[in-house]
Design a protein around this motif. Structure first.
Motif, PDB file in Angstrom:
ATOM      1  N   GLU A 161       0.654  -1.205  -0.346  1.00 45.90           N
ATOM      2  CA  GLU A 161      -0.216  -0.116  -0.255  1.00 45.90           C
ATOM      3  C   GLU A 161       0.403   1.534  -0.190  1.00 45.90           C
ATOM      4  N   GLY A 162       0.855   2.211  -1.019  1.00 41.49           N
ATOM      5  CA  GLY A 162       1.012   3.449  -1.124  1.00 41.49           C
ATOM      6  C   GLY A 162       2.316   3.319  -0.877  1.00 41.49           C
ATOM      7  N   GLN A 163       2.433   2.634  -2.074  1.00 44.30           N
ATOM      8  CA  GLN A 163       4.478   2.694  -2.112  1.00 44.30           C
ATOM      9  C   GLN A 163       4.895   3.470  -3.622  1.00 44.30           C
ATOM     10  N   VAL A 164       3.601   3.343  -4.511  1.00 48.62           N
ATOM     11  CA  VAL A 164       4.109   4.199  -5.758  1.00 48.62           C
ATOM     12  C   VAL A 164       3.834   5.460  -5.786  1.00 48.62           C
ATOM     13  N   ASP A 165       3.428   5.370  -4.666  1.00 49.01           N
ATOM     14  CA  ASP A 165       2.950   7.748  -4.252  1.00 49.01           C
ATOM     15  C   ASP A 165       4.359   7.804  -3.542  1.00 49.01           C
ATOM     16  N   LEU A 166       4.596   6.760  -2.460  1.00 48.37           N
ATOM     17  CA  LEU A 166       5.705   7.494  -2.189  1.00 48.37           C
ATOM     18  C   LEU A 166       7.252   7.492  -2.822  1.00 48.37           C
ATOM     19  N   SER A 167       7.710   5.870  -3.801  1.00 49.22           N
ATOM     20  CA  SER A 167       8.634   6.459  -4.541  1.00 49.22           C
ATOM     21  C   SER A 167       8.301   6.977  -5.554  1.00 49.22           C
ATOM     22  N   LEU A 168       7.171   7.445  -6.241  1.00 55.60           N
ATOM     23  CA  LEU A 168       7.328   8.851  -6.861  1.00 55.60           C
ATOM     24  C   LEU A 168       7.650  10.414  -6.550  1.00 55.60           C
ATOM     25  N   ASP A 169       7.007  10.520  -5.019  1.00 57.17           N
ATOM     26  CA  ASP A 169       7.352  11.472  -4.293  1.00 57.17           C
ATOM     27  C   ASP A 169       9.359  11.398  -4.567  1.00 57.17           C
ATOM     28  N   LEU A 170       9.924  10.272  -3.938  1.00 56.85           N
ATOM     29  CA  LEU A 170      11.113  10.705  -3.819  1.00 56.85           C
ATOM     30  C   LEU A 170      11.775  10.509  -5.250  1.00 56.85           C
ATOM     31  N   GLN A 171      11.861  10.445  -5.908  1.00 60.01           N
ATOM     32  CA  GLN A 171      11.732  10.051  -7.406  1.00 60.01           C
ATOM     33  C   GLN A 171      11.699  11.278  -7.989  1.00 60.01           C
ATOM     34  N   ILE A 172      10.336  12.400  -7.370  1.00 62.51           N
ATOM     35  CA  ILE A 172      10.557  13.862  -8.422  1.00 62.51           C
ATOM     36  C   ILE A 172      11.425  14.788  -7.169  1.00 62.51           C
ATOM     37  N   MET A 173      11.810  14.738  -5.995  1.00 62.23           N
ATOM     38  CA  MET A 173      12.420  15.079  -4.710  1.00 62.23           C
ATOM     39  C   MET A 173      14.056  14.912  -5.031  1.00 62.23           C
ATOM     40  N   THR A 174      14.149  13.778  -5.768  1.00 63.34           N
ATOM     41  CA  THR A 174      15.631  12.893  -6.641  1.00 63.34           C
ATOM     42  C   THR A 174      15.664  13.746  -7.449  1.00 63.34           C
ATOM     43  N   ALA A 175      15.480  14.112  -8.768  1.00 67.36           N
ATOM     44  CA  ALA A 175      14.811  14.502  -9.878  1.00 67.36           C
ATOM     45  C   ALA A 175      15.653  16.270  -9.321  1.00 67.36           C
ATOM     46  N   VAL A 176      15.011  16.635  -8.164  1.00 68.41           N
ATOM     47  CA  VAL A 176      15.730  18.295  -8.005  1.00 68.41           C
ATOM     48  C   VAL A 176      16.518  18.500  -7.275  1.00 68.41           C
ATOM     49  N   CYS A 177      17.195  17.389  -6.632  1.00 70.43           N
ATOM     50  CA  CYS A 177      18.884  17.371  -6.016  1.00 70.43           C
ATOM     51  C   CYS A 177      19.158  17.223  -6.880  1.00 70.43           C
ATOM     52  N   ASP A 178      19.419  16.592  -7.705  1.00 71.87           N
ATOM     53  CA  ASP A 178      20.270  16.348  -9.081  1.00 71.87           C
ATOM     54  C   ASP A 178      20.312  16.946  -9.843  1.00 71.87           C
ATOM     55  N   PHE A 179      19.013  17.800 -10.371  1.00 68.45           N
ATOM     56  CA  PHE A 179      19.228  19.341 -11.549  1.00 68.45           C
ATOM     57  C   PHE A 179      19.990  20.372  -9.883  1.00 68.45           C
ATOM     58  N   ALA A 180      19.734  20.317  -9.208  1.00 69.92           N
ATOM     59  CA  ALA A 180      20.466  21.845  -8.102  1.00 69.92           C
ATOM     60  C   ALA A 180      21.701  21.283  -7.954  1.00 69.92           C
TER      61      ALA A 180
END
Lengths: 573, 573
Positions: free
Chosen positions: A462-481
């Motif tokens: 339960e809820g893993q897709v939302d969790l993973s996506l949140d983290l994928q998005i915020m990881t992408a932020v780290c990666d572009f910054a």
């Protein structure tokens, strides 16, 4: 500036940054350039592919841990878009030289090797004949002797030269050692296909990074640094190896080619043991890998005689070259790590590959000496060495192994997806192939869901897709910054990132804008992969994870396909 | 009847033919069952895949050359749908036993090997321990000695047992020799993954095939036989090797890993030379491979001492193991052919693979002795042997070769697509991967276009998509009816096929109906592949065919992507 290097014609073109690239950096920029300029259907090792180097938007500033270098290209391993980033000193120097990206284009038709020499005067293409076939350690020393030990060096070892699909690109750390690696996706092979041995960066006399509101910038940075120093003590004192024990306790430490979730030898490869050895031999824990790092999670590991052997030796390496191979000897694992750093191989891909080889019966689980010999064969270019250096998927096929833990041809990293389901979702859905760094859903506070006010159980679907996506998005932020993800992929940090960007560029982004920018990176990567022929069918784990129960907890991967398909809607691509 | 064999549970289920399968046979039936029953995303060598054996709709009748056996499954080599068919005696016997299909399901968890024994009393699963690891020649002899030399034998050699991706499935010919092969797509590996060594078919006491209007059927068949005997004399007298000279003259005989279009040694491997040797040594040209064959294009090739060595030795083998490897010695090629038939390897895939190996420099072009040794290594299970038996794509990747002539991972057969553009379109657009047998656009009358009243130039891009598709459709008709394509993929023969089916089943199909049925087979296969994740991106040749000019005519492949995409509209999938 953006530099284009046509490595066939030996031409360097300096060009102004196009306006629409102004707010792109790191992974955001490498991925956008790939989508804009590279045919998604091109052969990754052919002349049409490009290799792009870009510091993050905040690279070279006083923002903490902002010195990651993104390297991007169409991956020889996954055949999809790839960005792999790493610490070291290169990104900071490039940013200080006002270089937003280097785009390596075309492909020589002859066998001549070159390096790039970068300084405030521009980029020079220099002959590299003398250093061909050298390991990364020798290459670094060679160029440091030749020029200065203050330069940053990006290089490939024999693995990259031989265009092995598991080849990494190395970046020198603050001691000038080639211990940081853009490891995943075989980008070293892509650099090898361009016959580029190294990039040498001398930032002497560089003008540094322009910042609109310096005072504000430094104030935000300073405050954040304080917070990081106090909240990240665990990482400073123990580093990533501290993950061995909890993963073992949770029953999801990959063991014997992802056959078990606990490893009997775990206490011999955990951070307690590692720290004990480090202290005994005069090594050190708590070393920064890049300028401005205040978390300092790295280490210096000495051999039994007290001589420097290797750095890094991260959790994923311990998990995959240790537990996953049944190897419980830190000295052997450290030698494997050193060898991979020198030859220029991804330790994760090689750990998974060795596990597969052991399952084939060619060598036994736990046989570290034979594993080391196998790694050496990649340098000797024996048939077996050439095979294993192509990674787990190819090796498993050739050796007739049916349990091959890869997604999109890339080896799964140190978290069995049956027991770390959010990270499993990341393996499945990331355009990067199985890669925990694209969105690592470790248990604990990271799984706190504001919508339910609860912490997610990472072992339930339960809820893993939302969790993973949140983290994928915020990881992408780290990666572009340009941030190391260890600053923390949290909403709060997205806000700090926005403030820092605002202070630097004089703009007015808020948290939502930044999150949207992260989403856009993922969207761009999805579109590239779609054009390259990827479909929903590529978004799955190997069959055995769905039906083979992982002892001792007997878990299977049971996030439904329907859930997985939500990603498309959330990212809107 | 349809037989389902659950090879894990050791259960055989006999079932009535479902009504919607009544007018399906051969490839039409194997592909339909695959779409109906097999998850297109399953791992080809996993428990979810099925292997299906089916004679054609006219199998076992007096219709000429109607004894092809279709074998279907999800391909371990291409990861898409696969049908590979062959002559030999198996299909006729199955049809006479009223067996419409055998569906091999599931997968044993242990290492026990079995064979199937089929007779008028049904199917028995028998132990095969004693014959494991034997070649196809020894396997055939073993079962003939044990039961009778009149049985038909379908078997795999060590290649299939080892689940090599280039493994074929062998079928005994009219002499009881395992010389006919369902060669392409690695279906032998799929049979090996089910741990099935052989299928033995004894049609003693079989009731034979029911025919509604026997008199009419025999009348049509008789007349057609007469026509074939008179019009196919060339094939009877010379067989497929007669294609060497024209392909060489046209500059599209694959030479030295598709680097040249003409081969200096062509006159040493053409049909004149072959016939000369055959005569000298008491061999024979003009042998049928299946009951009811009136074209008789096969041959018996003796070694230098006059002892039987091999049969078949078709054009594709001469082109790919000969010219493409720079080998100009028919004795060596014949030995390679024999070895592949015995080990159970696709001679085309291995010819392409050897060309790639030679390009890598591991052995030299033209070095037949070393090529033979390499083939033997597949049996010895050395690492190199295991590698090359996976086919050209994997071998090329591991050895760092960039010019790998494959489509959908399957080796291109003996026609360089730059010089045979219609066949190139077939390579690109067929769901079967690069496979000339899916629609071979040889120059000559086959390219006659009624709409323009002209014969197409196969070396120009115009009209090739239409030509290829017409032939793909008519080939699919042959494949579902059970005909050898040498009866001729022409509109006229579509009419004859309709009449024969009408006479057998008491229906009223016309030429258009039959063509539509052929189209439906292609459509089903496209849908399966779509569900398996194939996209337009998989419908292309390797990059070098588009820009590297093929000497001496300096041709490139220039049928546009837009033209290629017409296929979707024409087939309407």
């Amino acid at each position: 500036m953006i530099f284009r290097v046509d490595i066939k014609e030996k031409k360097v073109l300096e060009q102004e940054v196009p306006e629409n690239y102004n707010f792109l950096g790191g992974r955001g920029l490498t991925s956008k350039i790939l989508l804009d300029e590279v045919d998604p259907n091109c052969e990754p090792l052919g002349y049409k592919n490009k290799l792009i180097f870009a510091p993050g938007l905040l690279g070279g500033t006083s923002a903490p841990c902002s010195g990651r270098l993104s390297i991007g290209g169409k991956s020889p391993l996954t055949n999809g878009i790839k960005e792999s980033n790493s610490g070291g000193t290169a990104a900071t120097k490039l940013a200080k030289l006002d270089i937003k990206a280097i785009i390596l284009e075309n492909q020589p038709e002859n066998d001549e090797w070159h390096s790039l020499k970068i300084s405030k005067d521009g980029i020079e293409i220099i002959d590299a004949t003398d250093i061909v076939s050298a390991g990364n350690y020798e290459t670094a020393k060679y160029y440091q002797n030749k020029y200065s030990n203050k330069i940053a060096i990006i290089s490939i070892g024999p693995a990259g030269e031989n265009q092995y699909q598991a080849a990494s690109i190395s970046i020198t750390d603050m001691k000038g050692l080639p211990t940081r690696h853009c490891a995943r996706g075989g980008l070293g092979a892509l650099m090898g296909s361009k016959k580029l041995k190294a990039i040498l960066i001398d930032d002497t006399g560089a003008l540094g990074v322009k910042i609109k509101d310096n005072i504000k910038f430094n104030q935000i940075a300073k405050e954040w640094i304080k917070t990081l120093i106090s909240t990240k003590k665990g990482l400073t004192e123990f580093g990533t190896p501290s993950t061995v024990d909890p993963m073992n306790a949770l029953g999801c430490l990959p063991t014997n080619n992802f056959s078990y979730g606990t490893f009997k030898g775990a206490s011999l490869i955990n951070s307690d043991k590692l720290l004990e050895i480090i202290e005994q031999r005069g090594g050190k824990q708590g070393i920064p890998c890049q300028p401005g790092c205040v978390i300092k999670c790295s280490r210096k590991f000495n051999d039994i005689n007290g001589n420097y052997l290797t750095s890094g030796l991260e959790y994923e390496t311990l998990a995959l070259m240790g537990a996953n191979c049944g190897i419980n000897d830190l000295d052997i694992i450290a030698q494997m790590n050193r060898l991979c750093d020198d030859i220029g191989l991804d330790t994760m891909e090689m750990g998974v590959t060795l596990g597969v080889i052991m399952e084939s019966g060619l060598i036994s689980f736990g046989d570290g000496k034979e594993a080391l010999k196998l790694l050496q064969q990649t340098r000797q270019k024996t048939i077996l060495g050439r095979l294993i250096a192509q990674g787990a998927a190819l090796t498993g096929k050739v050796l007739g192994v049916r349990r091959i833990p890869v997604v999109k041809n890339q080896g799964i990293s140190g978290y069995d997806p049956r027991g770390q389901k959010g990270t499993g979702v990341t393996y499945i859905t990331s355009s990067q192939g199985a890669d925990h760094t694209a969105g690592c859903c470790l248990p604990g506070r990271i799984g706190f869901r504001p919508e339910t006010n609860k912490i997610l159980d990472t072992q339930k679907p339960e809820g893993q897709v939302d969790l993973s996506l949140d983290l994928q998005i915020m990881t992408a932020v780290c990666d572009f910054a340009g941030f190391c993800v260890f600053v923390g992929t949290t909403k709060q940090n997205m806000g700090i990132t926005a403030e820092l960007i605002n202070a630097k560029y004089g703009c007015e982004l808020n948290t939502d804008d930044i999150v949207e920018m992260g989403k856009e990176v993922l969207r761009i990567e999805k579109i590239f992969n779609q054009k390259a022929g990827f479909t929903d069918n590529d978004d799955r784990l190997p069959e055995f994870f769905y039906y083979e129960k992982l002892p001792p907890k007997n878990l299977v991967f049971d996030v439904s396909e329907k859930e997985i398909k939500k990603v498309k809607g959330i990212l809107n691509y």
